[in-house]
Design a protein around this motif. Structure first.
Motif, PDB file in Angstrom:
ATOM      1  N   UNK A  24      85.407  -6.296  68.179  1.00 25.83           N
ATOM      2  CA  UNK A  24      84.868  -5.010  68.652  1.00 25.83           C
ATOM      3  C   UNK A  24      83.656  -4.602  67.819  1.00 25.83           C
ATOM      4  N   UNK A  25      83.758  -4.852  66.518  1.00 25.49           N
ATOM      5  CA  UNK A  25      82.648  -4.468  65.635  1.00 25.49           C
ATOM      6  C   UNK A  25      81.351  -5.172  66.064  1.00 25.49           C
ATOM      7  N   UNK A  26      81.443  -6.464  66.324  1.00 28.20           N
ATOM      8  CA  UNK A  26      80.232  -7.188  66.743  1.00 28.20           C
ATOM      9  C   UNK A  26      79.822  -6.815  68.172  1.00 28.20           C
ATOM     10  N   UNK A  27      80.803  -6.524  69.004  1.00 19.10           N
ATOM     11  CA  UNK A  27      80.453  -6.051  70.353  1.00 19.10           C
ATOM     12  C   UNK A  27      79.612  -4.774  70.228  1.00 19.10           C
ATOM     13  N   UNK A  28      80.076  -3.879  69.366  1.00 20.64           N
ATOM     14  CA  UNK A  28      79.341  -2.614  69.180  1.00 20.64           C
ATOM     15  C   UNK A  28      77.958  -2.813  68.571  1.00 20.64           C
ATOM     16  N   UNK A  29      77.760  -3.936  67.916  1.00 21.28           N
ATOM     17  CA  UNK A  29      76.448  -4.252  67.368  1.00 21.28           C
ATOM     18  C   UNK A  29      75.537  -4.905  68.422  1.00 21.28           C
ATOM     19  N   UNK A  30      76.086  -5.165  69.606  1.00 20.17           N
ATOM     20  CA  UNK A  30      75.247  -5.713  70.686  1.00 20.17           C
ATOM     21  C   UNK A  30      75.549  -7.148  71.064  1.00 20.17           C
ATOM     22  N   UNK A  31      76.496  -7.790  70.368  1.00 23.51           N
ATOM     23  CA  UNK A  31      76.797  -9.200  70.663  1.00 23.51           C
ATOM     24  C   UNK A  31      77.520  -9.300  72.008  1.00 23.51           C
ATOM     25  N   UNK A  32      77.022 -10.157  72.910  1.00 24.74           N
ATOM     26  CA  UNK A  32      77.603 -10.243  74.252  1.00 24.74           C
ATOM     27  C   UNK A  32      78.261 -11.573  74.573  1.00 24.74           C
ATOM     28  N   UNK A  33      78.071 -12.579  73.712  1.00 27.53           N
ATOM     29  CA  UNK A  33      78.968 -13.745  73.813  1.00 27.53           C
ATOM     30  C   UNK A  33      79.254 -14.264  72.417  1.00 27.53           C
ATOM     31  N   UNK A  34      80.401 -14.922  72.302  1.00 30.46           N
ATOM     32  CA  UNK A  34      80.696 -15.620  71.052  1.00 30.46           C
ATOM     33  C   UNK A  34      80.993 -17.078  71.392  1.00 30.46           C
ATOM     34  N   UNK A  35      80.247 -17.983  70.743  1.00 31.18           N
ATOM     35  CA  UNK A  35      80.549 -19.407  70.807  1.00 31.18           C
ATOM     36  C   UNK A  35      81.702 -19.568  69.819  1.00 31.18           C
ATOM     37  N   UNK A  36      82.885 -19.909  70.320  1.00 34.30           N
ATOM     38  CA  UNK A  36      84.078 -19.771  69.487  1.00 34.30           C
ATOM     39  C   UNK A  36      83.997 -20.535  68.163  1.00 34.30           C
ATOM     40  N   UNK A  37      83.407 -21.735  68.162  1.00 32.29           N
ATOM     41  CA  UNK A  37      83.239 -22.434  66.879  1.00 32.29           C
ATOM     42  C   UNK A  37      81.929 -23.213  66.891  1.00 32.29           C
ATOM     43  N   UNK A  38      81.647 -23.888  65.765  1.00 29.57           N
ATOM     44  CA  UNK A  38      80.447 -24.742  65.721  1.00 29.57           C
ATOM     45  C   UNK A  38      80.895 -26.178  65.456  1.00 29.57           C
ATOM     46  N   UNK A  39      80.224 -26.881  64.539  1.00 31.10           N
ATOM     47  CA  UNK A  39      80.484 -28.321  64.382  1.00 31.10           C
ATOM     48  C   UNK A  39      81.831 -28.668  63.745  1.00 31.10           C
ATOM     49  N   UNK A  40      82.488 -27.681  63.143  1.00 33.96           N
ATOM     50  CA  UNK A  40      83.805 -27.953  62.546  1.00 33.96           C
ATOM     51  C   UNK A  40      84.819 -26.924  63.040  1.00 33.96           C
ATOM     52  N   UNK A  41      86.082 -27.248  62.840  1.00 36.84           N
ATOM     53  CA  UNK A  41      87.156 -26.334  63.232  1.00 36.84           C
ATOM     54  C   UNK A  41      87.031 -25.024  62.450  1.00 36.84           C
TER      55      UNK A  41
ATOM     56  N   UNK B  53      88.857  -8.080  77.188  1.00 28.10           N
ATOM     57  CA  UNK B  53      89.022  -6.620  77.266  1.00 28.10           C
ATOM     58  C   UNK B  53      87.689  -5.899  77.156  1.00 28.10           C
ATOM     59  N   UNK B  54      86.831  -6.446  76.278  1.00 25.16           N
ATOM     60  CA  UNK B  54      85.544  -5.787  76.010  1.00 25.16           C
ATOM     61  C   UNK B  54      84.460  -6.158  77.029  1.00 25.16           C
ATOM     62  N   UNK B  55      84.678  -7.278  77.740  1.00 27.55           N
ATOM     63  CA  UNK B  55      83.629  -7.776  78.634  1.00 27.55           C
ATOM     64  C   UNK B  55      82.625  -8.630  77.887  1.00 27.55           C
ATOM     65  N   UNK B  56      83.108  -9.248  76.799  1.00 27.13           N
ATOM     66  CA  UNK B  56      82.267 -10.151  76.014  1.00 27.13           C
ATOM     67  C   UNK B  56      82.503 -11.554  76.560  1.00 27.13           C
ATOM     68  N   UNK B  57      81.441 -12.306  76.809  1.00 23.36           N
ATOM     69  CA  UNK B  57      81.595 -13.614  77.450  1.00 23.36           C
ATOM     70  C   UNK B  57      82.053 -14.661  76.428  1.00 23.36           C
ATOM     71  N   UNK B  58      83.010 -15.480  76.851  1.00 23.69           N
ATOM     72  CA  UNK B  58      83.478 -16.566  75.972  1.00 23.69           C
ATOM     73  C   UNK B  58      82.602 -17.791  76.198  1.00 23.69           C
TER      74      UNK B  58
END
Ligand SMILES: [Zn+2]
Length: 406
Positions: free
Chosen positions: A159-176, A207-212
Motif C-alpha cells: 500500500x505504501x508504494x501504491x500510495x507513492x504512485x507505483x502501479x505494477x510490481x515485478x514480483x522478483x528479479x534474477x534471484x529468488x 485489492x489495490x488495483x496494482x498490476x502483477x
C-alpha cells in the motif's frame, strides 16, 4: 538533345516515384502513432536519473541512454513505465532497507524529473491519465517497481508504494526473494513458486488495483500467480521461449494461460530474449569464461580483482561487437503470440536502459520502425493500436475496476 531530355524526364520520374514510395509508409506510420495511445511498459531509466550528469530533458544518445523526453516525442511514444529497480542481494535487514531506500530515491527522482520538465512530461497513476496527458501534448510517465525486494516481508509496504504512485510490481528479479522463485536463480527453487507471503502480496495488489508483473519469475511462480490473481496480469518485458530459448521468456503453455487470464505479454527488446546467441563467436566464448568467474569466484575477490574482471568484460565487448537482432526478428515474436492466442494479448516492453536495444531500434525515437514492420506484414491499423497500448490499457483498466469492487 532529345535523348538527354528523355533521360532527364526518366530520372525525374524515378525520383518522384521513389519519393512517393518512400514517404507513403512513413506518413502512414505517423498517422498511426498520432491515433494510438502508445505505451512501453518497461525501462530502467530511473537508474540514470540518480546520476548527476544525466539530463532527461535533452536528447541523449545510445548506448549510454535510450529514453529521454524529447526522444519519446520523436518516436511517437505517449506513455512509459519507469521501473524503480533494485537488484537482489542477500535478504538481510540491512540489504532490504538499502533496497527500500534506493526504490524510494528512484521514485523521487522520477517525480523531480517530471516537475523539472513539466511542459514535456507528467507522472501518471491511472489508466485515464495517459489519455489526458497525451491530449495536453505531454508524455505520461508511470512508475513500476522491478523486484519486490524493497517490500522485504512487510505487507504494508505494498500500500505504501501504491500510495507513492507505483502501479505494477515485478514480483522478483534474477534471484529468488521473499515473494517467489526467479526464473534465473542459480540455486533453483526455494518456495516452489509463490511463497506464503507472495500469495498475500498478490491478494493485496489485486485489492489495490496494482498490476502483477510476471517477468523474471519462475514458471511455477507464474502458474501460481495465474491461480491466485483475480485480475489479469502482465509480463512487462518478456519474449517468446519457442523462438529464443531463454528461461526468462514464456513458453507456449504460459502464453496460453496468460491469454486465458486476459493478461498481456509485452515483448522485450533485449538481444538474447529475441534470438538465441551465436555460440560460435569469439565474443560468446570469451564472455562464457568471464560469466564462469562471475558465477564462482567473483564475490570473494577484493575490489582490485573485481575491477580487473569488469574491465576485461568491457574490453571484450569493445573488441568483439555483437550483432544485434533486428526489428524484423522482434516482430517475429509478436507474430508468434498473435498466431498462438490472438492479437489481444501482446504488446511492447523495451527494457531500454536495462539491456534492451536492437540494431534498428536502439532508443525510443526508433519505435516507428516496429510499426513499419507490422505494416509490412499486413497488420491492420486496429491490430497495431492494440499492440501499441490497447491491450495493456485494457488490462490496466480491468485491474482498476476490480479494485473498486473489492
Ligand atoms: Zn528486467
Amino acid at each position: 538533345m532529345f535523348r538527354l531530355i528523355s533521360l532527364f524526364l526518366v530520372v525525374v520520374g524515378l525520383l518522384i516515384i521513389n519519393t512517393v514510395e518512400g514517404e507513403e509508409p512513413e506518413k502512414r506510420v505517423n498517422e498511426i502513432h498520432n491515433k494510438a495511445l502508445t505505451v512501453d511498459t518497461h525501462c530502467d531509466t530511473p537508474m540514470l536519473l540518480l546520476r548527476e550528469n544525466f539530463d532527461i530533458g535533452k536528447r541523449n544518445a545510445p548506448p549510454q541512454n535510450r529514453v529521454d523526453f524529447p526522444g519519446m516525442k520523436e518516436g511517437g511514444l505517449d506513455a512509459i513505465f519507469f521501473a524503480a529497480f533494485t537488484s537482489q542481494r542477500e535478504r538481510t535487514p540491512e540489504n532490504t532497507e538499502a533496497a527500500y531506500q534506493t526504490a524510494n530515491k528512484m521514485i523521487d527522482a522520477t517525480f523531480d524529473a517530471c516537475k523539472k520538465y513539466s511542459e514535456m512530461a507528467e507522472v501518471a497513476t491511472t489508466s485515464e491519465d495517459a489519455t489526458r496527458i497525451e491530449a495536453a501534448g505531454k508524455r505520461a510517465i508511470y512508475i513500476g517497481m522491478e523486484n519486490g525486494f524493497p517490500l522485504g516481508s512487510d505487507i504494508k509496504r505494498v500500500t505504501e508504494f501504491y500510495n507513492r504512485g507505483v502501479r505494477y510490481i515485478t514480483l522478483c528479479h534474477s534471484s529468488n526473494n521473499d515473494i517467489c522463485d526467479s526464473s534465473t536463480d542459480r540455486v533453483g527453487q526455494e518456495h516452489n513458486g509463490l511463497s506464503r507471503f507472495g500469495k498475500k502480496v498478490v491478494r493485496e495488489m489485486n485489492k489495490l488495483g496494482m498490476i502483477i508483473d510476471v517477468s523474471h519469475i519462475s514458471d511455477k511462480s507464474f502458474f501460481d500467480v495465474i491461480k491466485y490473481s483475480k485480475a489479469p496480469i502482465i509480463a512487462s518485458h518478456s519474449s517468446v521461449r519457442s523462438i529464443a530459448h531463454h528461461n526468462r521468456n514464456m513458453n507456449d503453455e504460459m502464453i496460453k494461460a496468460l491469454a486465458k487470464n486476459k493478461g498481456v505479454i509485452q515483448i522485450c527488446l533485449l538481444d538474447v530474449y529475441i534470438k538465441d546467441p551465436d555460440t560460435t563467436t569469439v565474443r560468446y566464448q570469451k564472455e562464457k569464461e568471464l560469466r564462469e568467474i562471475f558465477n564462482t569466484t567473483f564475490n570473494s575477490m577484493n575490489d582490485d580483482g573485481k575491477n580487473k574482471v569488469r574491465s576485461r568484460w568491457r574490453e571484450i565487448r569493445e573488441k568483439y561487437p555483437r550483432e544485434l537482432p533486428t526489428v524484423a526478428d522482434y516482430v517475429d515474436h509478436i507474430d508468434y503470440v498473435k498466431n498462438l492466442v490472438g492479437i489481444d494479448y501482446v504488446g511492447i516492453g523495451s527494457d531500454f536502459d536495462g539491456g534492451g536495444g536492437l540494431a534498428d531500434c536502439a532508443d525510443v525515437s526508433h519505435f516507428p520502425n516496429i510499426t513499419m514492420e507490422m505494416l509490412k506484414r499486413d497488420y491492420t491499423e486496429e491490430e497495431i493500436l492494440k499492440v501499441w497500448g490497447g491491450n495493456f490499457f485494457r488490462v490496466f483498466r480491468e485491474n482498476e475496476s476490480l479494485a473498486k469492487i473489492n
